[in-house]
Design a protein around this motif. Structure first.
Motif, PDB file in Angstrom:
ATOM      1  N   ILE A 114       9.694  60.062  43.096  1.00 36.13           N
ATOM      2  CA  ILE A 114      10.006  58.639  42.933  1.00 36.13           C
ATOM      3  C   ILE A 114      11.357  58.342  43.577  1.00 36.13           C
ATOM      4  O   ILE A 114      11.523  57.344  44.280  1.00 36.13           O
ATOM      5  N   LYS A 115      12.310  59.227  43.364  1.00 36.53           N
ATOM      6  CA  LYS A 115      13.642  59.030  43.943  1.00 36.53           C
ATOM      7  C   LYS A 115      13.609  59.027  45.470  1.00 36.53           C
ATOM      8  O   LYS A 115      14.330  58.257  46.113  1.00 36.53           O
ATOM      9  N   ASN A 116      12.756  59.891  46.055  1.00 36.64           N
ATOM     10  CA  ASN A 116      12.706  59.931  47.525  1.00 36.64           C
ATOM     11  C   ASN A 116      11.677  58.952  48.099  1.00 36.64           C
ATOM     12  O   ASN A 116      11.404  58.949  49.301  1.00 36.64           O
ATOM     13  N   ASN A 117      11.101  58.134  47.199  1.00 36.47           N
ATOM     14  CA  ASN A 117      10.214  57.027  47.577  1.00 36.47           C
ATOM     15  C   ASN A 117       8.897  57.474  48.201  1.00 36.47           C
ATOM     16  O   ASN A 117       8.265  56.727  48.940  1.00 36.47           O
ATOM     17  N   THR A 118       8.456  58.695  47.882  1.00 30.93           N
ATOM     18  CA  THR A 118       7.136  59.118  48.358  1.00 30.93           C
ATOM     19  C   THR A 118       6.050  58.812  47.325  1.00 30.93           C
ATOM     20  O   THR A 118       4.911  58.540  47.689  1.00 30.93           O
ATOM     21  N   TYR A 119       6.409  58.862  46.040  1.00 36.80           N
ATOM     22  CA  TYR A 119       5.473  58.459  44.982  1.00 36.80           C
ATOM     23  C   TYR A 119       5.775  57.008  44.644  1.00 36.80           C
ATOM     24  O   TYR A 119       6.867  56.675  44.175  1.00 36.80           O
ATOM     25  N   LYS A 120       4.812  56.138  44.908  1.00 36.94           N
ATOM     26  CA  LYS A 120       5.057  54.694  44.879  1.00 36.94           C
ATOM     27  C   LYS A 120       4.738  54.027  43.540  1.00 36.94           C
ATOM     28  O   LYS A 120       4.955  52.827  43.383  1.00 36.94           O
ATOM     29  N   VAL A 121       4.202  54.797  42.600  1.00 41.80           N
ATOM     30  CA  VAL A 121       3.691  54.185  41.369  1.00 41.80           C
ATOM     31  C   VAL A 121       4.756  54.267  40.275  1.00 41.80           C
ATOM     32  O   VAL A 121       4.793  55.197  39.469  1.00 41.80           O
ATOM     33  N   PHE A 122       5.641  53.292  40.241  1.00 49.41           N
ATOM     34  CA  PHE A 122       6.688  53.271  39.227  1.00 49.41           C
ATOM     35  C   PHE A 122       7.052  51.832  38.894  1.00 49.41           C
ATOM     36  O   PHE A 122       6.724  50.897  39.621  1.00 49.41           O
ATOM     37  N   ARG A 123       7.766  51.673  37.774  1.00 51.53           N
ATOM     38  CA  ARG A 123       8.125  50.341  37.280  1.00 51.53           C
ATOM     39  C   ARG A 123       9.415  50.437  36.468  1.00 51.53           C
ATOM     40  O   ARG A 123       9.850  51.539  36.087  1.00 51.53           O
ATOM     41  N   PRO A 124      10.052  49.303  36.149  1.00 55.44           N
ATOM     42  CA  PRO A 124      11.290  49.352  35.365  1.00 55.44           C
ATOM     43  C   PRO A 124      11.023  49.393  33.869  1.00 55.44           C
ATOM     44  O   PRO A 124      10.006  48.893  33.387  1.00 55.44           O
ATOM     45  N   PHE A 125      11.942  50.006  33.141  1.00 51.39           N
ATOM     46  CA  PHE A 125      12.008  49.872  31.691  1.00 51.39           C
ATOM     47  C   PHE A 125      13.095  48.839  31.406  1.00 51.39           C
ATOM     48  O   PHE A 125      14.270  49.063  31.723  1.00 51.39           O
ATOM     49  N   ASN A 126      12.707  47.729  30.818  1.00 50.76           N
ATOM     50  CA  ASN A 126      13.648  46.654  30.524  1.00 50.76           C
ATOM     51  C   ASN A 126      13.919  46.537  29.031  1.00 50.76           C
ATOM     52  O   ASN A 126      13.029  46.785  28.207  1.00 50.76           O
ATOM     53  N   ILE A 127      15.135  46.153  28.700  1.00 50.65           N
ATOM     54  CA  ILE A 127      15.408  45.622  27.375  1.00 50.65           C
ATOM     55  C   ILE A 127      15.786  44.162  27.573  1.00 50.65           C
ATOM     56  O   ILE A 127      16.220  43.765  28.663  1.00 50.65           O
ATOM     57  N   ALA A 128      15.595  43.351  26.541  1.00 53.48           N
ATOM     58  CA  ALA A 128      15.873  41.921  26.671  1.00 53.48           C
ATOM     59  C   ALA A 128      16.526  41.400  25.403  1.00 53.48           C
ATOM     60  O   ALA A 128      16.159  41.790  24.293  1.00 53.48           O
ATOM     61  N   THR A 129      17.497  40.529  25.589  1.00 51.10           N
ATOM     62  CA  THR A 129      18.242  39.984  24.452  1.00 51.10           C
ATOM     63  C   THR A 129      18.488  38.489  24.642  1.00 51.10           C
ATOM     64  O   THR A 129      18.474  37.982  25.761  1.00 51.10           O
ATOM     65  N   ARG A 130      18.725  37.823  23.535  1.00 52.16           N
ATOM     66  CA  ARG A 130      19.193  36.442  23.592  1.00 52.16           C
ATOM     67  C   ARG A 130      20.706  36.461  23.824  1.00 52.16           C
ATOM     68  O   ARG A 130      21.344  37.511  23.804  1.00 52.16           O
ATOM     69  N   ASP A 131      21.282  35.294  24.022  1.00 55.25           N
ATOM     70  CA  ASP A 131      22.724  35.219  24.284  1.00 55.25           C
ATOM     71  C   ASP A 131      23.557  35.563  23.051  1.00 55.25           C
ATOM     72  O   ASP A 131      24.660  36.092  23.169  1.00 55.25           O
ATOM     73  N   ASP A 132      23.008  35.279  21.873  1.00 53.29           N
ATOM     74  CA  ASP A 132      23.790  35.421  20.643  1.00 53.29           C
ATOM     75  C   ASP A 132      23.567  36.773  19.960  1.00 53.29           C
ATOM     76  O   ASP A 132      23.244  36.842  18.776  1.00 53.29           O
TER      77      ASP A 132
END
Length: 284
Positions: A114-132
């Motif tokens: 994944i790091k060398n961009n040969t394996y293309k099947v990846f996605r982000p892990f996100n966290i999400a918050t409100r402003d407060d």
């Protein structure tokens, strides 16, 4: 959206899996998919072109009606491990030796590829918050993005997403609730464990469900931090701030007895759309 055949994994069915009675017959492919709302499913159908636009420009999930639909990473693995003809998809970071990950287009699913961009099947892990958000929630996020937190990310077979320095804090007290993606949950548990070693004043509760539920709870303020194994939707971005905490590959998994070790992207798409229904069609 197509209506899918769903499976209820009762104790009896699980017992059949573990005793080898539910191993499947013949060479008919058994497709195992995540549920609607799963970020892993959303990323998978997008990456492999299973989600397509109809004549009106609306996105349609073309996963086969015959798919067994389950609601967590662990159940995908259990189902595939118990059926010699099954195929599914999971977080690469959750992969273990109960199942076999196949190569995609000849490339092995590894962090290095994944790091060398040969394996293309990846996605982000996100966290999400409100402003407060609370001081404790912000401090935990600072830990995750620090070099200390990102070390935990890499030690658990995910890819670091931040290059910030070491963690430094006043160690605030209190409790936070984190909810959402069952794919992000294993990593979050490890991050929680590491954080509580340096901030013993904190209490963290993690609730595993799916990405959509996590975003909903975060928007409502029911949880402090939501987890998503996909990009946030436009409607979610109106109320939430996303932060990428790691990158994760998607592993296409089969039963360990399955001789197939490589599938093309087109074959995977065909299998999950129900156009390829027998392992004989992809066996070399």
């Amino acid at each position: 959206m197509k209506k899918m055949k769903r499976i209820v994994l009762t104790v009896t069915i699980l017992a059949l899996f573990f005793t080898g009675c539910a191993t499947g017959g013949g060479n008919e492919i058994v497709v195992v998919s995540r549920e609607d709302g799963s970020g892993t499913r959303g990323a998978f159908i997008e990456l492999f072109g299973i989600e397509e636009k109809d004549a009106n420009g609306n996105k349609v999930d073309n996963t086969t009606d015959e798919a067994i639909v389950v609601n967590s990473t662990s159940i995908v693995m259990t189902t595939v491990a118990g059926n010699k003809n099954a195929i599914g998809y999971i977080s690469l970071g959750s992969l273990n030796d109960t199942v076999k990950a196949v190569k995609v287009d000849g490339i092995e699913p590894t962090v290095e590829n994944i790091k060398n961009n040969t394996y293309k099947v990846f996605r982000p892990f996100n966290i999400a918050t409100r402003d407060d958000i609370s001081e404790l929630a912000q401090d935990f996020i600072s830990f995750i993005l620090s070099s200390d937190g990102q070390k935990v990310v890499e030690e658990n077979s995910y890819i670091a997403a931040s290059e910030k320095g070491p963690y430094s804090s006043t160690k605030p007290s209190g409790k936070i609730v984190i909810a959402g993606s069952s794919s992000v949950t294993p990593l979050m548990e490890k991050l929680k464990e590491a954080y509580l070693k340096v901030n013993t004043n904190a209490e963290i509760e993690i609730q595993a469900s799916d990405s959509t539920t996590g975003m909903k709870l975060a928007m409502e303020g029911t949880c402090d931090i939501g987890m998503a194994s996909r990009e946030l939707k436009e409607s979610e971005l109106k109320k939430l701030k996303p932060t990428v905490i790691a990158m994760d590959g998607l592993a296409i998994i089969v039963n360990k007895e399955n001789p197939v070790s490589n599938l093309t992207s087109d074959q995977i798409k065909g299998i999950f759309k129900g156009e390829i229904t027998s392992w004989n069609e992809v066996a070399k």
